[in-house]
Design an enzyme around this catalytic site. Structure first.
Site, mmCIF file in Angstrom:
data_model
loop_
_atom_site.group_PDB
_atom_site.id
_atom_site.type_symbol
_atom_site.label_atom_id
_atom_site.label_comp_id
_atom_site.label_asym_id
_atom_site.label_seq_id
_atom_site.Cartn_x
_atom_site.Cartn_y
_atom_site.Cartn_z
ATOM 1 N N TYR B 38 0.821 -1.201 0.000
ATOM 2 C CA TYR B 38 0.000 0.000 0.000
ATOM 3 C C TYR B 38 0.853 1.249 0.000
ATOM 4 O O TYR B 38 1.892 1.313 0.643
ATOM 5 C CB TYR B 38 -0.832 0.107 1.288
ATOM 6 C CG TYR B 38 -1.916 -0.899 1.410
ATOM 7 C CD1 TYR B 38 -2.903 -0.997 0.458
ATOM 8 C CD2 TYR B 38 -1.959 -1.726 2.513
ATOM 9 C CE1 TYR B 38 -3.911 -1.914 0.598
ATOM 10 C CE2 TYR B 38 -2.978 -2.639 2.657
ATOM 11 C CZ TYR B 38 -3.941 -2.738 1.697
ATOM 12 O OH TYR B 38 -4.945 -3.623 1.846
ATOM 13 N N HIS B 194 -12.793 2.236 6.921
ATOM 14 C CA HIS B 194 -11.577 1.566 6.465
ATOM 15 C C HIS B 194 -11.049 0.562 7.493
ATOM 16 O O HIS B 194 -9.983 -0.014 7.293
ATOM 17 C CB HIS B 194 -10.486 2.594 6.136
ATOM 18 C CG HIS B 194 -10.717 3.315 4.846
ATOM 19 N ND1 HIS B 194 -11.254 4.573 4.797
ATOM 20 C CD2 HIS B 194 -10.519 2.936 3.557
ATOM 21 C CE1 HIS B 194 -11.340 4.948 3.525
ATOM 22 N NE2 HIS B 194 -10.921 3.978 2.760
ATOM 23 N N ARG B 224 -6.201 7.748 -7.624
ATOM 24 C CA ARG B 224 -5.236 6.683 -7.354
ATOM 25 C C ARG B 224 -5.819 5.399 -7.913
ATOM 26 O O ARG B 224 -6.998 5.345 -8.252
ATOM 27 C CB ARG B 224 -4.967 6.527 -5.858
ATOM 28 C CG ARG B 224 -6.164 6.031 -5.070
ATOM 29 C CD ARG B 224 -5.886 5.985 -3.575
ATOM 30 N NE ARG B 224 -5.000 4.892 -3.213
ATOM 31 C CZ ARG B 224 -5.421 3.710 -2.733
ATOM 32 N NH1 ARG B 224 -6.703 3.492 -2.580
ATOM 33 N NH2 ARG B 224 -4.574 2.761 -2.406
ATOM 34 N N ASN B 226 -6.426 1.214 -7.208
ATOM 35 C CA ASN B 226 -6.413 0.122 -6.248
ATOM 36 C C ASN B 226 -6.737 -1.140 -7.044
ATOM 37 O O ASN B 226 -7.174 -1.059 -8.186
ATOM 38 C CB ASN B 226 -7.447 0.379 -5.148
ATOM 39 C CG ASN B 226 -7.218 -0.517 -3.948
ATOM 40 O OD1 ASN B 226 -6.208 -1.223 -3.855
ATOM 41 N ND2 ASN B 226 -8.163 -0.506 -3.024
ATOM 42 N N GLU B 266 -9.415 -0.669 -9.691
ATOM 43 C CA GLU B 266 -10.304 0.447 -9.378
ATOM 44 C C GLU B 266 -9.584 1.763 -9.623
ATOM 45 O O GLU B 266 -8.529 2.016 -9.031
ATOM 46 C CB GLU B 266 -10.726 0.393 -7.900
ATOM 47 C CG GLU B 266 -11.559 -0.823 -7.572
ATOM 48 C CD GLU B 266 -11.903 -0.910 -6.091
ATOM 49 O OE1 GLU B 266 -12.745 -1.755 -5.741
ATOM 50 O OE2 GLU B 266 -11.332 -0.140 -5.279
ATOM 51 N N TYR B 317 -7.031 -10.572 2.705
ATOM 52 C CA TYR B 317 -8.015 -9.473 2.676
ATOM 53 C C TYR B 317 -8.649 -9.338 1.300
ATOM 54 O O TYR B 317 -9.842 -9.104 1.160
ATOM 55 C CB TYR B 317 -7.319 -8.173 3.079
ATOM 56 C CG TYR B 317 -8.160 -6.942 2.849
ATOM 57 C CD1 TYR B 317 -9.317 -6.721 3.596
ATOM 58 C CD2 TYR B 317 -7.799 -5.992 1.898
ATOM 59 C CE1 TYR B 317 -10.097 -5.595 3.392
ATOM 60 C CE2 TYR B 317 -8.571 -4.863 1.688
ATOM 61 C CZ TYR B 317 -9.713 -4.670 2.437
ATOM 62 O OH TYR B 317 -10.482 -3.551 2.223
ATOM 63 N N LYS B 318 -7.864 -9.505 0.270
ATOM 64 C CA LYS B 318 -8.392 -9.376 -1.086
ATOM 65 C C LYS B 318 -9.103 -10.648 -1.549
ATOM 66 O O LYS B 318 -9.633 -10.690 -2.667
ATOM 67 C CB LYS B 318 -7.258 -9.016 -2.055
ATOM 68 C CG LYS B 318 -6.722 -7.596 -1.855
ATOM 69 C CD LYS B 318 -5.528 -7.316 -2.758
ATOM 70 C CE LYS B 318 -4.895 -5.942 -2.487
ATOM 71 N NZ LYS B 318 -5.716 -4.799 -2.912
#
Lengths: 317, 347
Positions: B38, B194, B224, B226, B266, B317-318
């Site tokens: 990140y 978040h 940005r 993602n 994204e 997490y993904k």
């Protein structure tokens, strides 16, 4: 940062020390919309040096044909307001930033109490337009020294009707914050803009009475104070520059060709915050942004209004 | 991009979604380097690279009609994907203005906006909409203003109220999300919504991101990228519908991986809104199957390297754990160990 080129369309002497300027886009196009409480930063070229001062937008946010600002002449300052009064004429061209709002109305407020002292009335003019449009409950308390200093009273009477409360000091009328703040319904928000002693008195009263911090709003733009000159080393830029007594650190960096971030230039927003890597003397914090603990720790400084008294100051910029 | 023919395709059931060679070429591949962690990685959302997804403030591509139709189907099943708290009405109109002005300025061949004071006339040719309404008067539109306009644009939108030095997710149209729910997150502060993101809070990402966003200026939007991965080209991977798509994650085999597994990128853009002082957060998803992605060898090699080095917390997490190794193995024959140029360009 987006910049707008504007032309002065009209100037009105509102009181003996306040002038009101009407600004239009240089090609007559509509200006960006904004929300009540917003300000713009006006750039002025004074003898080759760029001054930048923040001024609240006073017009209705509905009106995008022109912007309205008012400037109080400050004799004991660095020249920005004097330049606006003496140097700017109808037809003068100025550069301003896009509007920024650091003093917005809380949309969850059940009732809004607006308290202005003197020229501090300016941000409320656009807020009142929003409150009227939304049909929200509010009171406008406007304090000034004497009848001839009551700029915009007639306009306010029309906008606010019986929601307007005037407090004229020369007639012995002073706002009693204790009374004002003691009997308000839950969900009330209070907003204050004016001279520092007035703002501080209101904030203190609100705190003593147990008002939640989130319901108390203030806006004070500080002019960068004049001080003694000092030297600053800039680590990332690998430069050393002098900050003259009548210039802020931010201005000195800009003079040196750097483009540091900024928004309000009055110690309120925190955008220009810089990390202090080394200082062998005292930092003179003048901003309203850093907490007392942050100021005491000496790791950060707001170059728009703060200075230093030291032999060596190294900033991470 | 030249005028695309809008494709007739589906993002559910028979999954007929495909990218044209042109859409593959302009895909916003997110990995500039062989490792991923990140970062705030925010840049000004200004027009760059004609033809790229960054050319216009709001990108319209060949999937426009099909994505709007998929949103309509999702809202029909579950109207709670659209939420607007009562104090957000100014922001609703800000969104009408932002989307109509952007689309009509950037794609005049498809969208027309004519204003006569508060009387607005909106024409959306691809969706065959012709609407006259009074700006600011909700009774002149068939539904709430933000619902009306967000049904006519690709990607999800979350509108954050700015108060108490924080941002609150008080309005949203969210039908193509990577496993989160606006109905669950509505009203939450920036750090609350978040909360589930691993690793990022520990390295101070959210403190810095929030501070940056509170200073976001009208007229200076930022963006940005993602990313995540999705099995099947499904837009609505929501927690509400997990039973419909969750089991697909266990369906990936060495035989079907190229067709089934999609990289989902994204393009996140943030706009300060003028009347409300709120912040619009747009999350525009782009899908590409691995079969499509490997038509550019550089992307194939880089994706394999990123997935191999990915922190286990991020993989979990993904939602990649069930098929990440299968993807790495499938990409292995394309790996020649060559040093890849920095940057996201396909060649």
């Amino acid at each position: 940062m987006s910049i707008l080129n504007v032309r002065v369309a009209e100037i009105e002497q509102v009181t003996d020390v306040v002038k009101h300027f009407t600004l239009v886009e240089e090609n007559g196009r509509p200006l960006p919309r904004f929300s009540g409480g917003s300000h713009v930063v006006v750039s002025m070229n004074i003898n080759g040096r760029i001054h930048r001062n923040p001024y609240s937008l006073m017009g209705s946010p509905e009106n995008t044909d022109s912007y309205h600002i008012s400037v109080r002449r400050q004799e004991k300052s660095r020249g920005g307001s004097v330049f606006m009064h003496d140097g700017v004429k109808v037809g003068s061209e100025l550069q301003i930033t896009y509007p920024v709002n650091l003093f917005s109305l809380s949309k969850l407020g059940k009732k809004h109490i607006l308290v202005a002292g003197g020229i501090g009335i300016t941000p409320f003019m656009s807020q009142i337009a929003d409150l009227n449009r939304l049909g929200d409950d509010y009171e406008m308390h406007y304090a000034f020294r004497s009848a001839e200093h009551g700029a915009f009273v007639e306009q306010l009477k029309q906008m606010c009707g019986d929601r307007l409360h005037l407090h004229i000091e020369s007639e012995g009328q002073r706002i009693n914050f204790q009374n004002l703040l003691s009997n308000q319904p839950l969900g009330t928000h209070i907003y204050v803009c004016g001279p520092e002693p007035m703002v501080n008195a209101l904030l203190l009263t609100a705190k003593d009475l147990g008002w939640p911090k989130t319901h108390v709003h203030s806006e004070q733009f500080l002019a960068p104070p004049i001080g003694e000159s000092f030297m600053v080393q800039l680590a990332k830029s690998n430069m050393e520059i002098e900050v003259p007594g009548d210039m802020s650190m931010l201005e000195a960096m800009e003079e040196a060709g750097l483009e540091p971030d900024f928004l309000c230039r009055g110690g309120a927003c925190g955008r220009c915050e810089v990390e202090v890597l080394e200082c062998d003397g005292a930092l003179m914090h003048n901003d309203h942004y850093l907490s007392d603990a942050e100021k005491a720790s000496g790791n950060k400084i707001m170059p728009c209004v703060s200075r230093a008294r030291c032999q060596k100051l190294l900033l991470n910029i | 991009m030249n005028t695309p023919a809008f494709k007739k395709e589906t993002f559910r059931d028979d999954y007929t979604f495909r990218n044209s060679p042109e859409a593959i070429r302009r895909f916003p591949f997110p990995f500039a380097e062989d490792e991923y962690m990140y970062s705030v990685n925010i840049e000004q959302h200004v027009s760059t690279n004609p033809g790229s997804v960054f050319e216009h403030a709001i990108d319209i591509d060949e999937h426009y009609i099909a994505e709007c139709e998929d949103r309509r189907l999702t809202l029909e099943r579950d109207p709670t994907r659209y939420i607007a708290l009562p104090h957000m009405m100014d922001a609703q109109w800000d969104m009408v203005e932002l989307i109509m002005e952007s689309l009509s300025a950037d794609y005049p061949q498809w969208f027309e906006l004519t204003k006569n004071g508060d009387q607005w006339h909106w024409v959306n040719k691809p969706l065959e909409i012709d609407q006259t309404f009074t700006f600011g008067d909700t009774s002149t539109l068939p539904m709430e203003p933000f619902e009306y306009i967000s049904r006519q644009v690709q990607g999800d939108w979350i509108i954050m109220d700015h108060r108490d030095d924080d941002l609150f997710a008080d309005m949203g149209m969210v039908t193509s999300q990577a496993d989160w729910s606006i109905a669950f997150d509505a009203g939450m502060s920036f750090k609350e919504w978040h909360g589930p993101v691993p690793q990022a809070n520990e390295i101070g990402i959210f403190d810095r991101a929030l501070k940056y966003l509170l200073h976001l200026q009208y007229g200076s939007p930022v963006r940005r990228l993602n990313w995540t991965m999705t099995v099947n080209p499904r837009l609505d991977t929501s927690p509400e519908e997990f039973p419909l798509w969750g089991p697909d994650n266990a369906s990936v085999t060495p035989e079907n991986v190229g067709e089934k597994v999609h990289l989902r990128v994204e393009l996140q853009a943030l706009f300060r809104l003028p009347r409300s002082n709120a912040i619009a957060f747009s999350v525009r998803g782009y899908l590409i199957s691995l079969d499509e992605l490997v038509t550019y060898p550089k992307w194939a090699k880089r994706l394999r390297r990123v997935l191999t080095n990915l922190h286990p917390d991020l993989s979990e997490y993904k939602g990649l754990d069930l098929y990440r190794q299968t993807v790495i193995d499938w990409l292995e024959p394309l790996e020649d160990g060559a040093e890849l140029s920095l940057g996201t360009q396909p060649e």
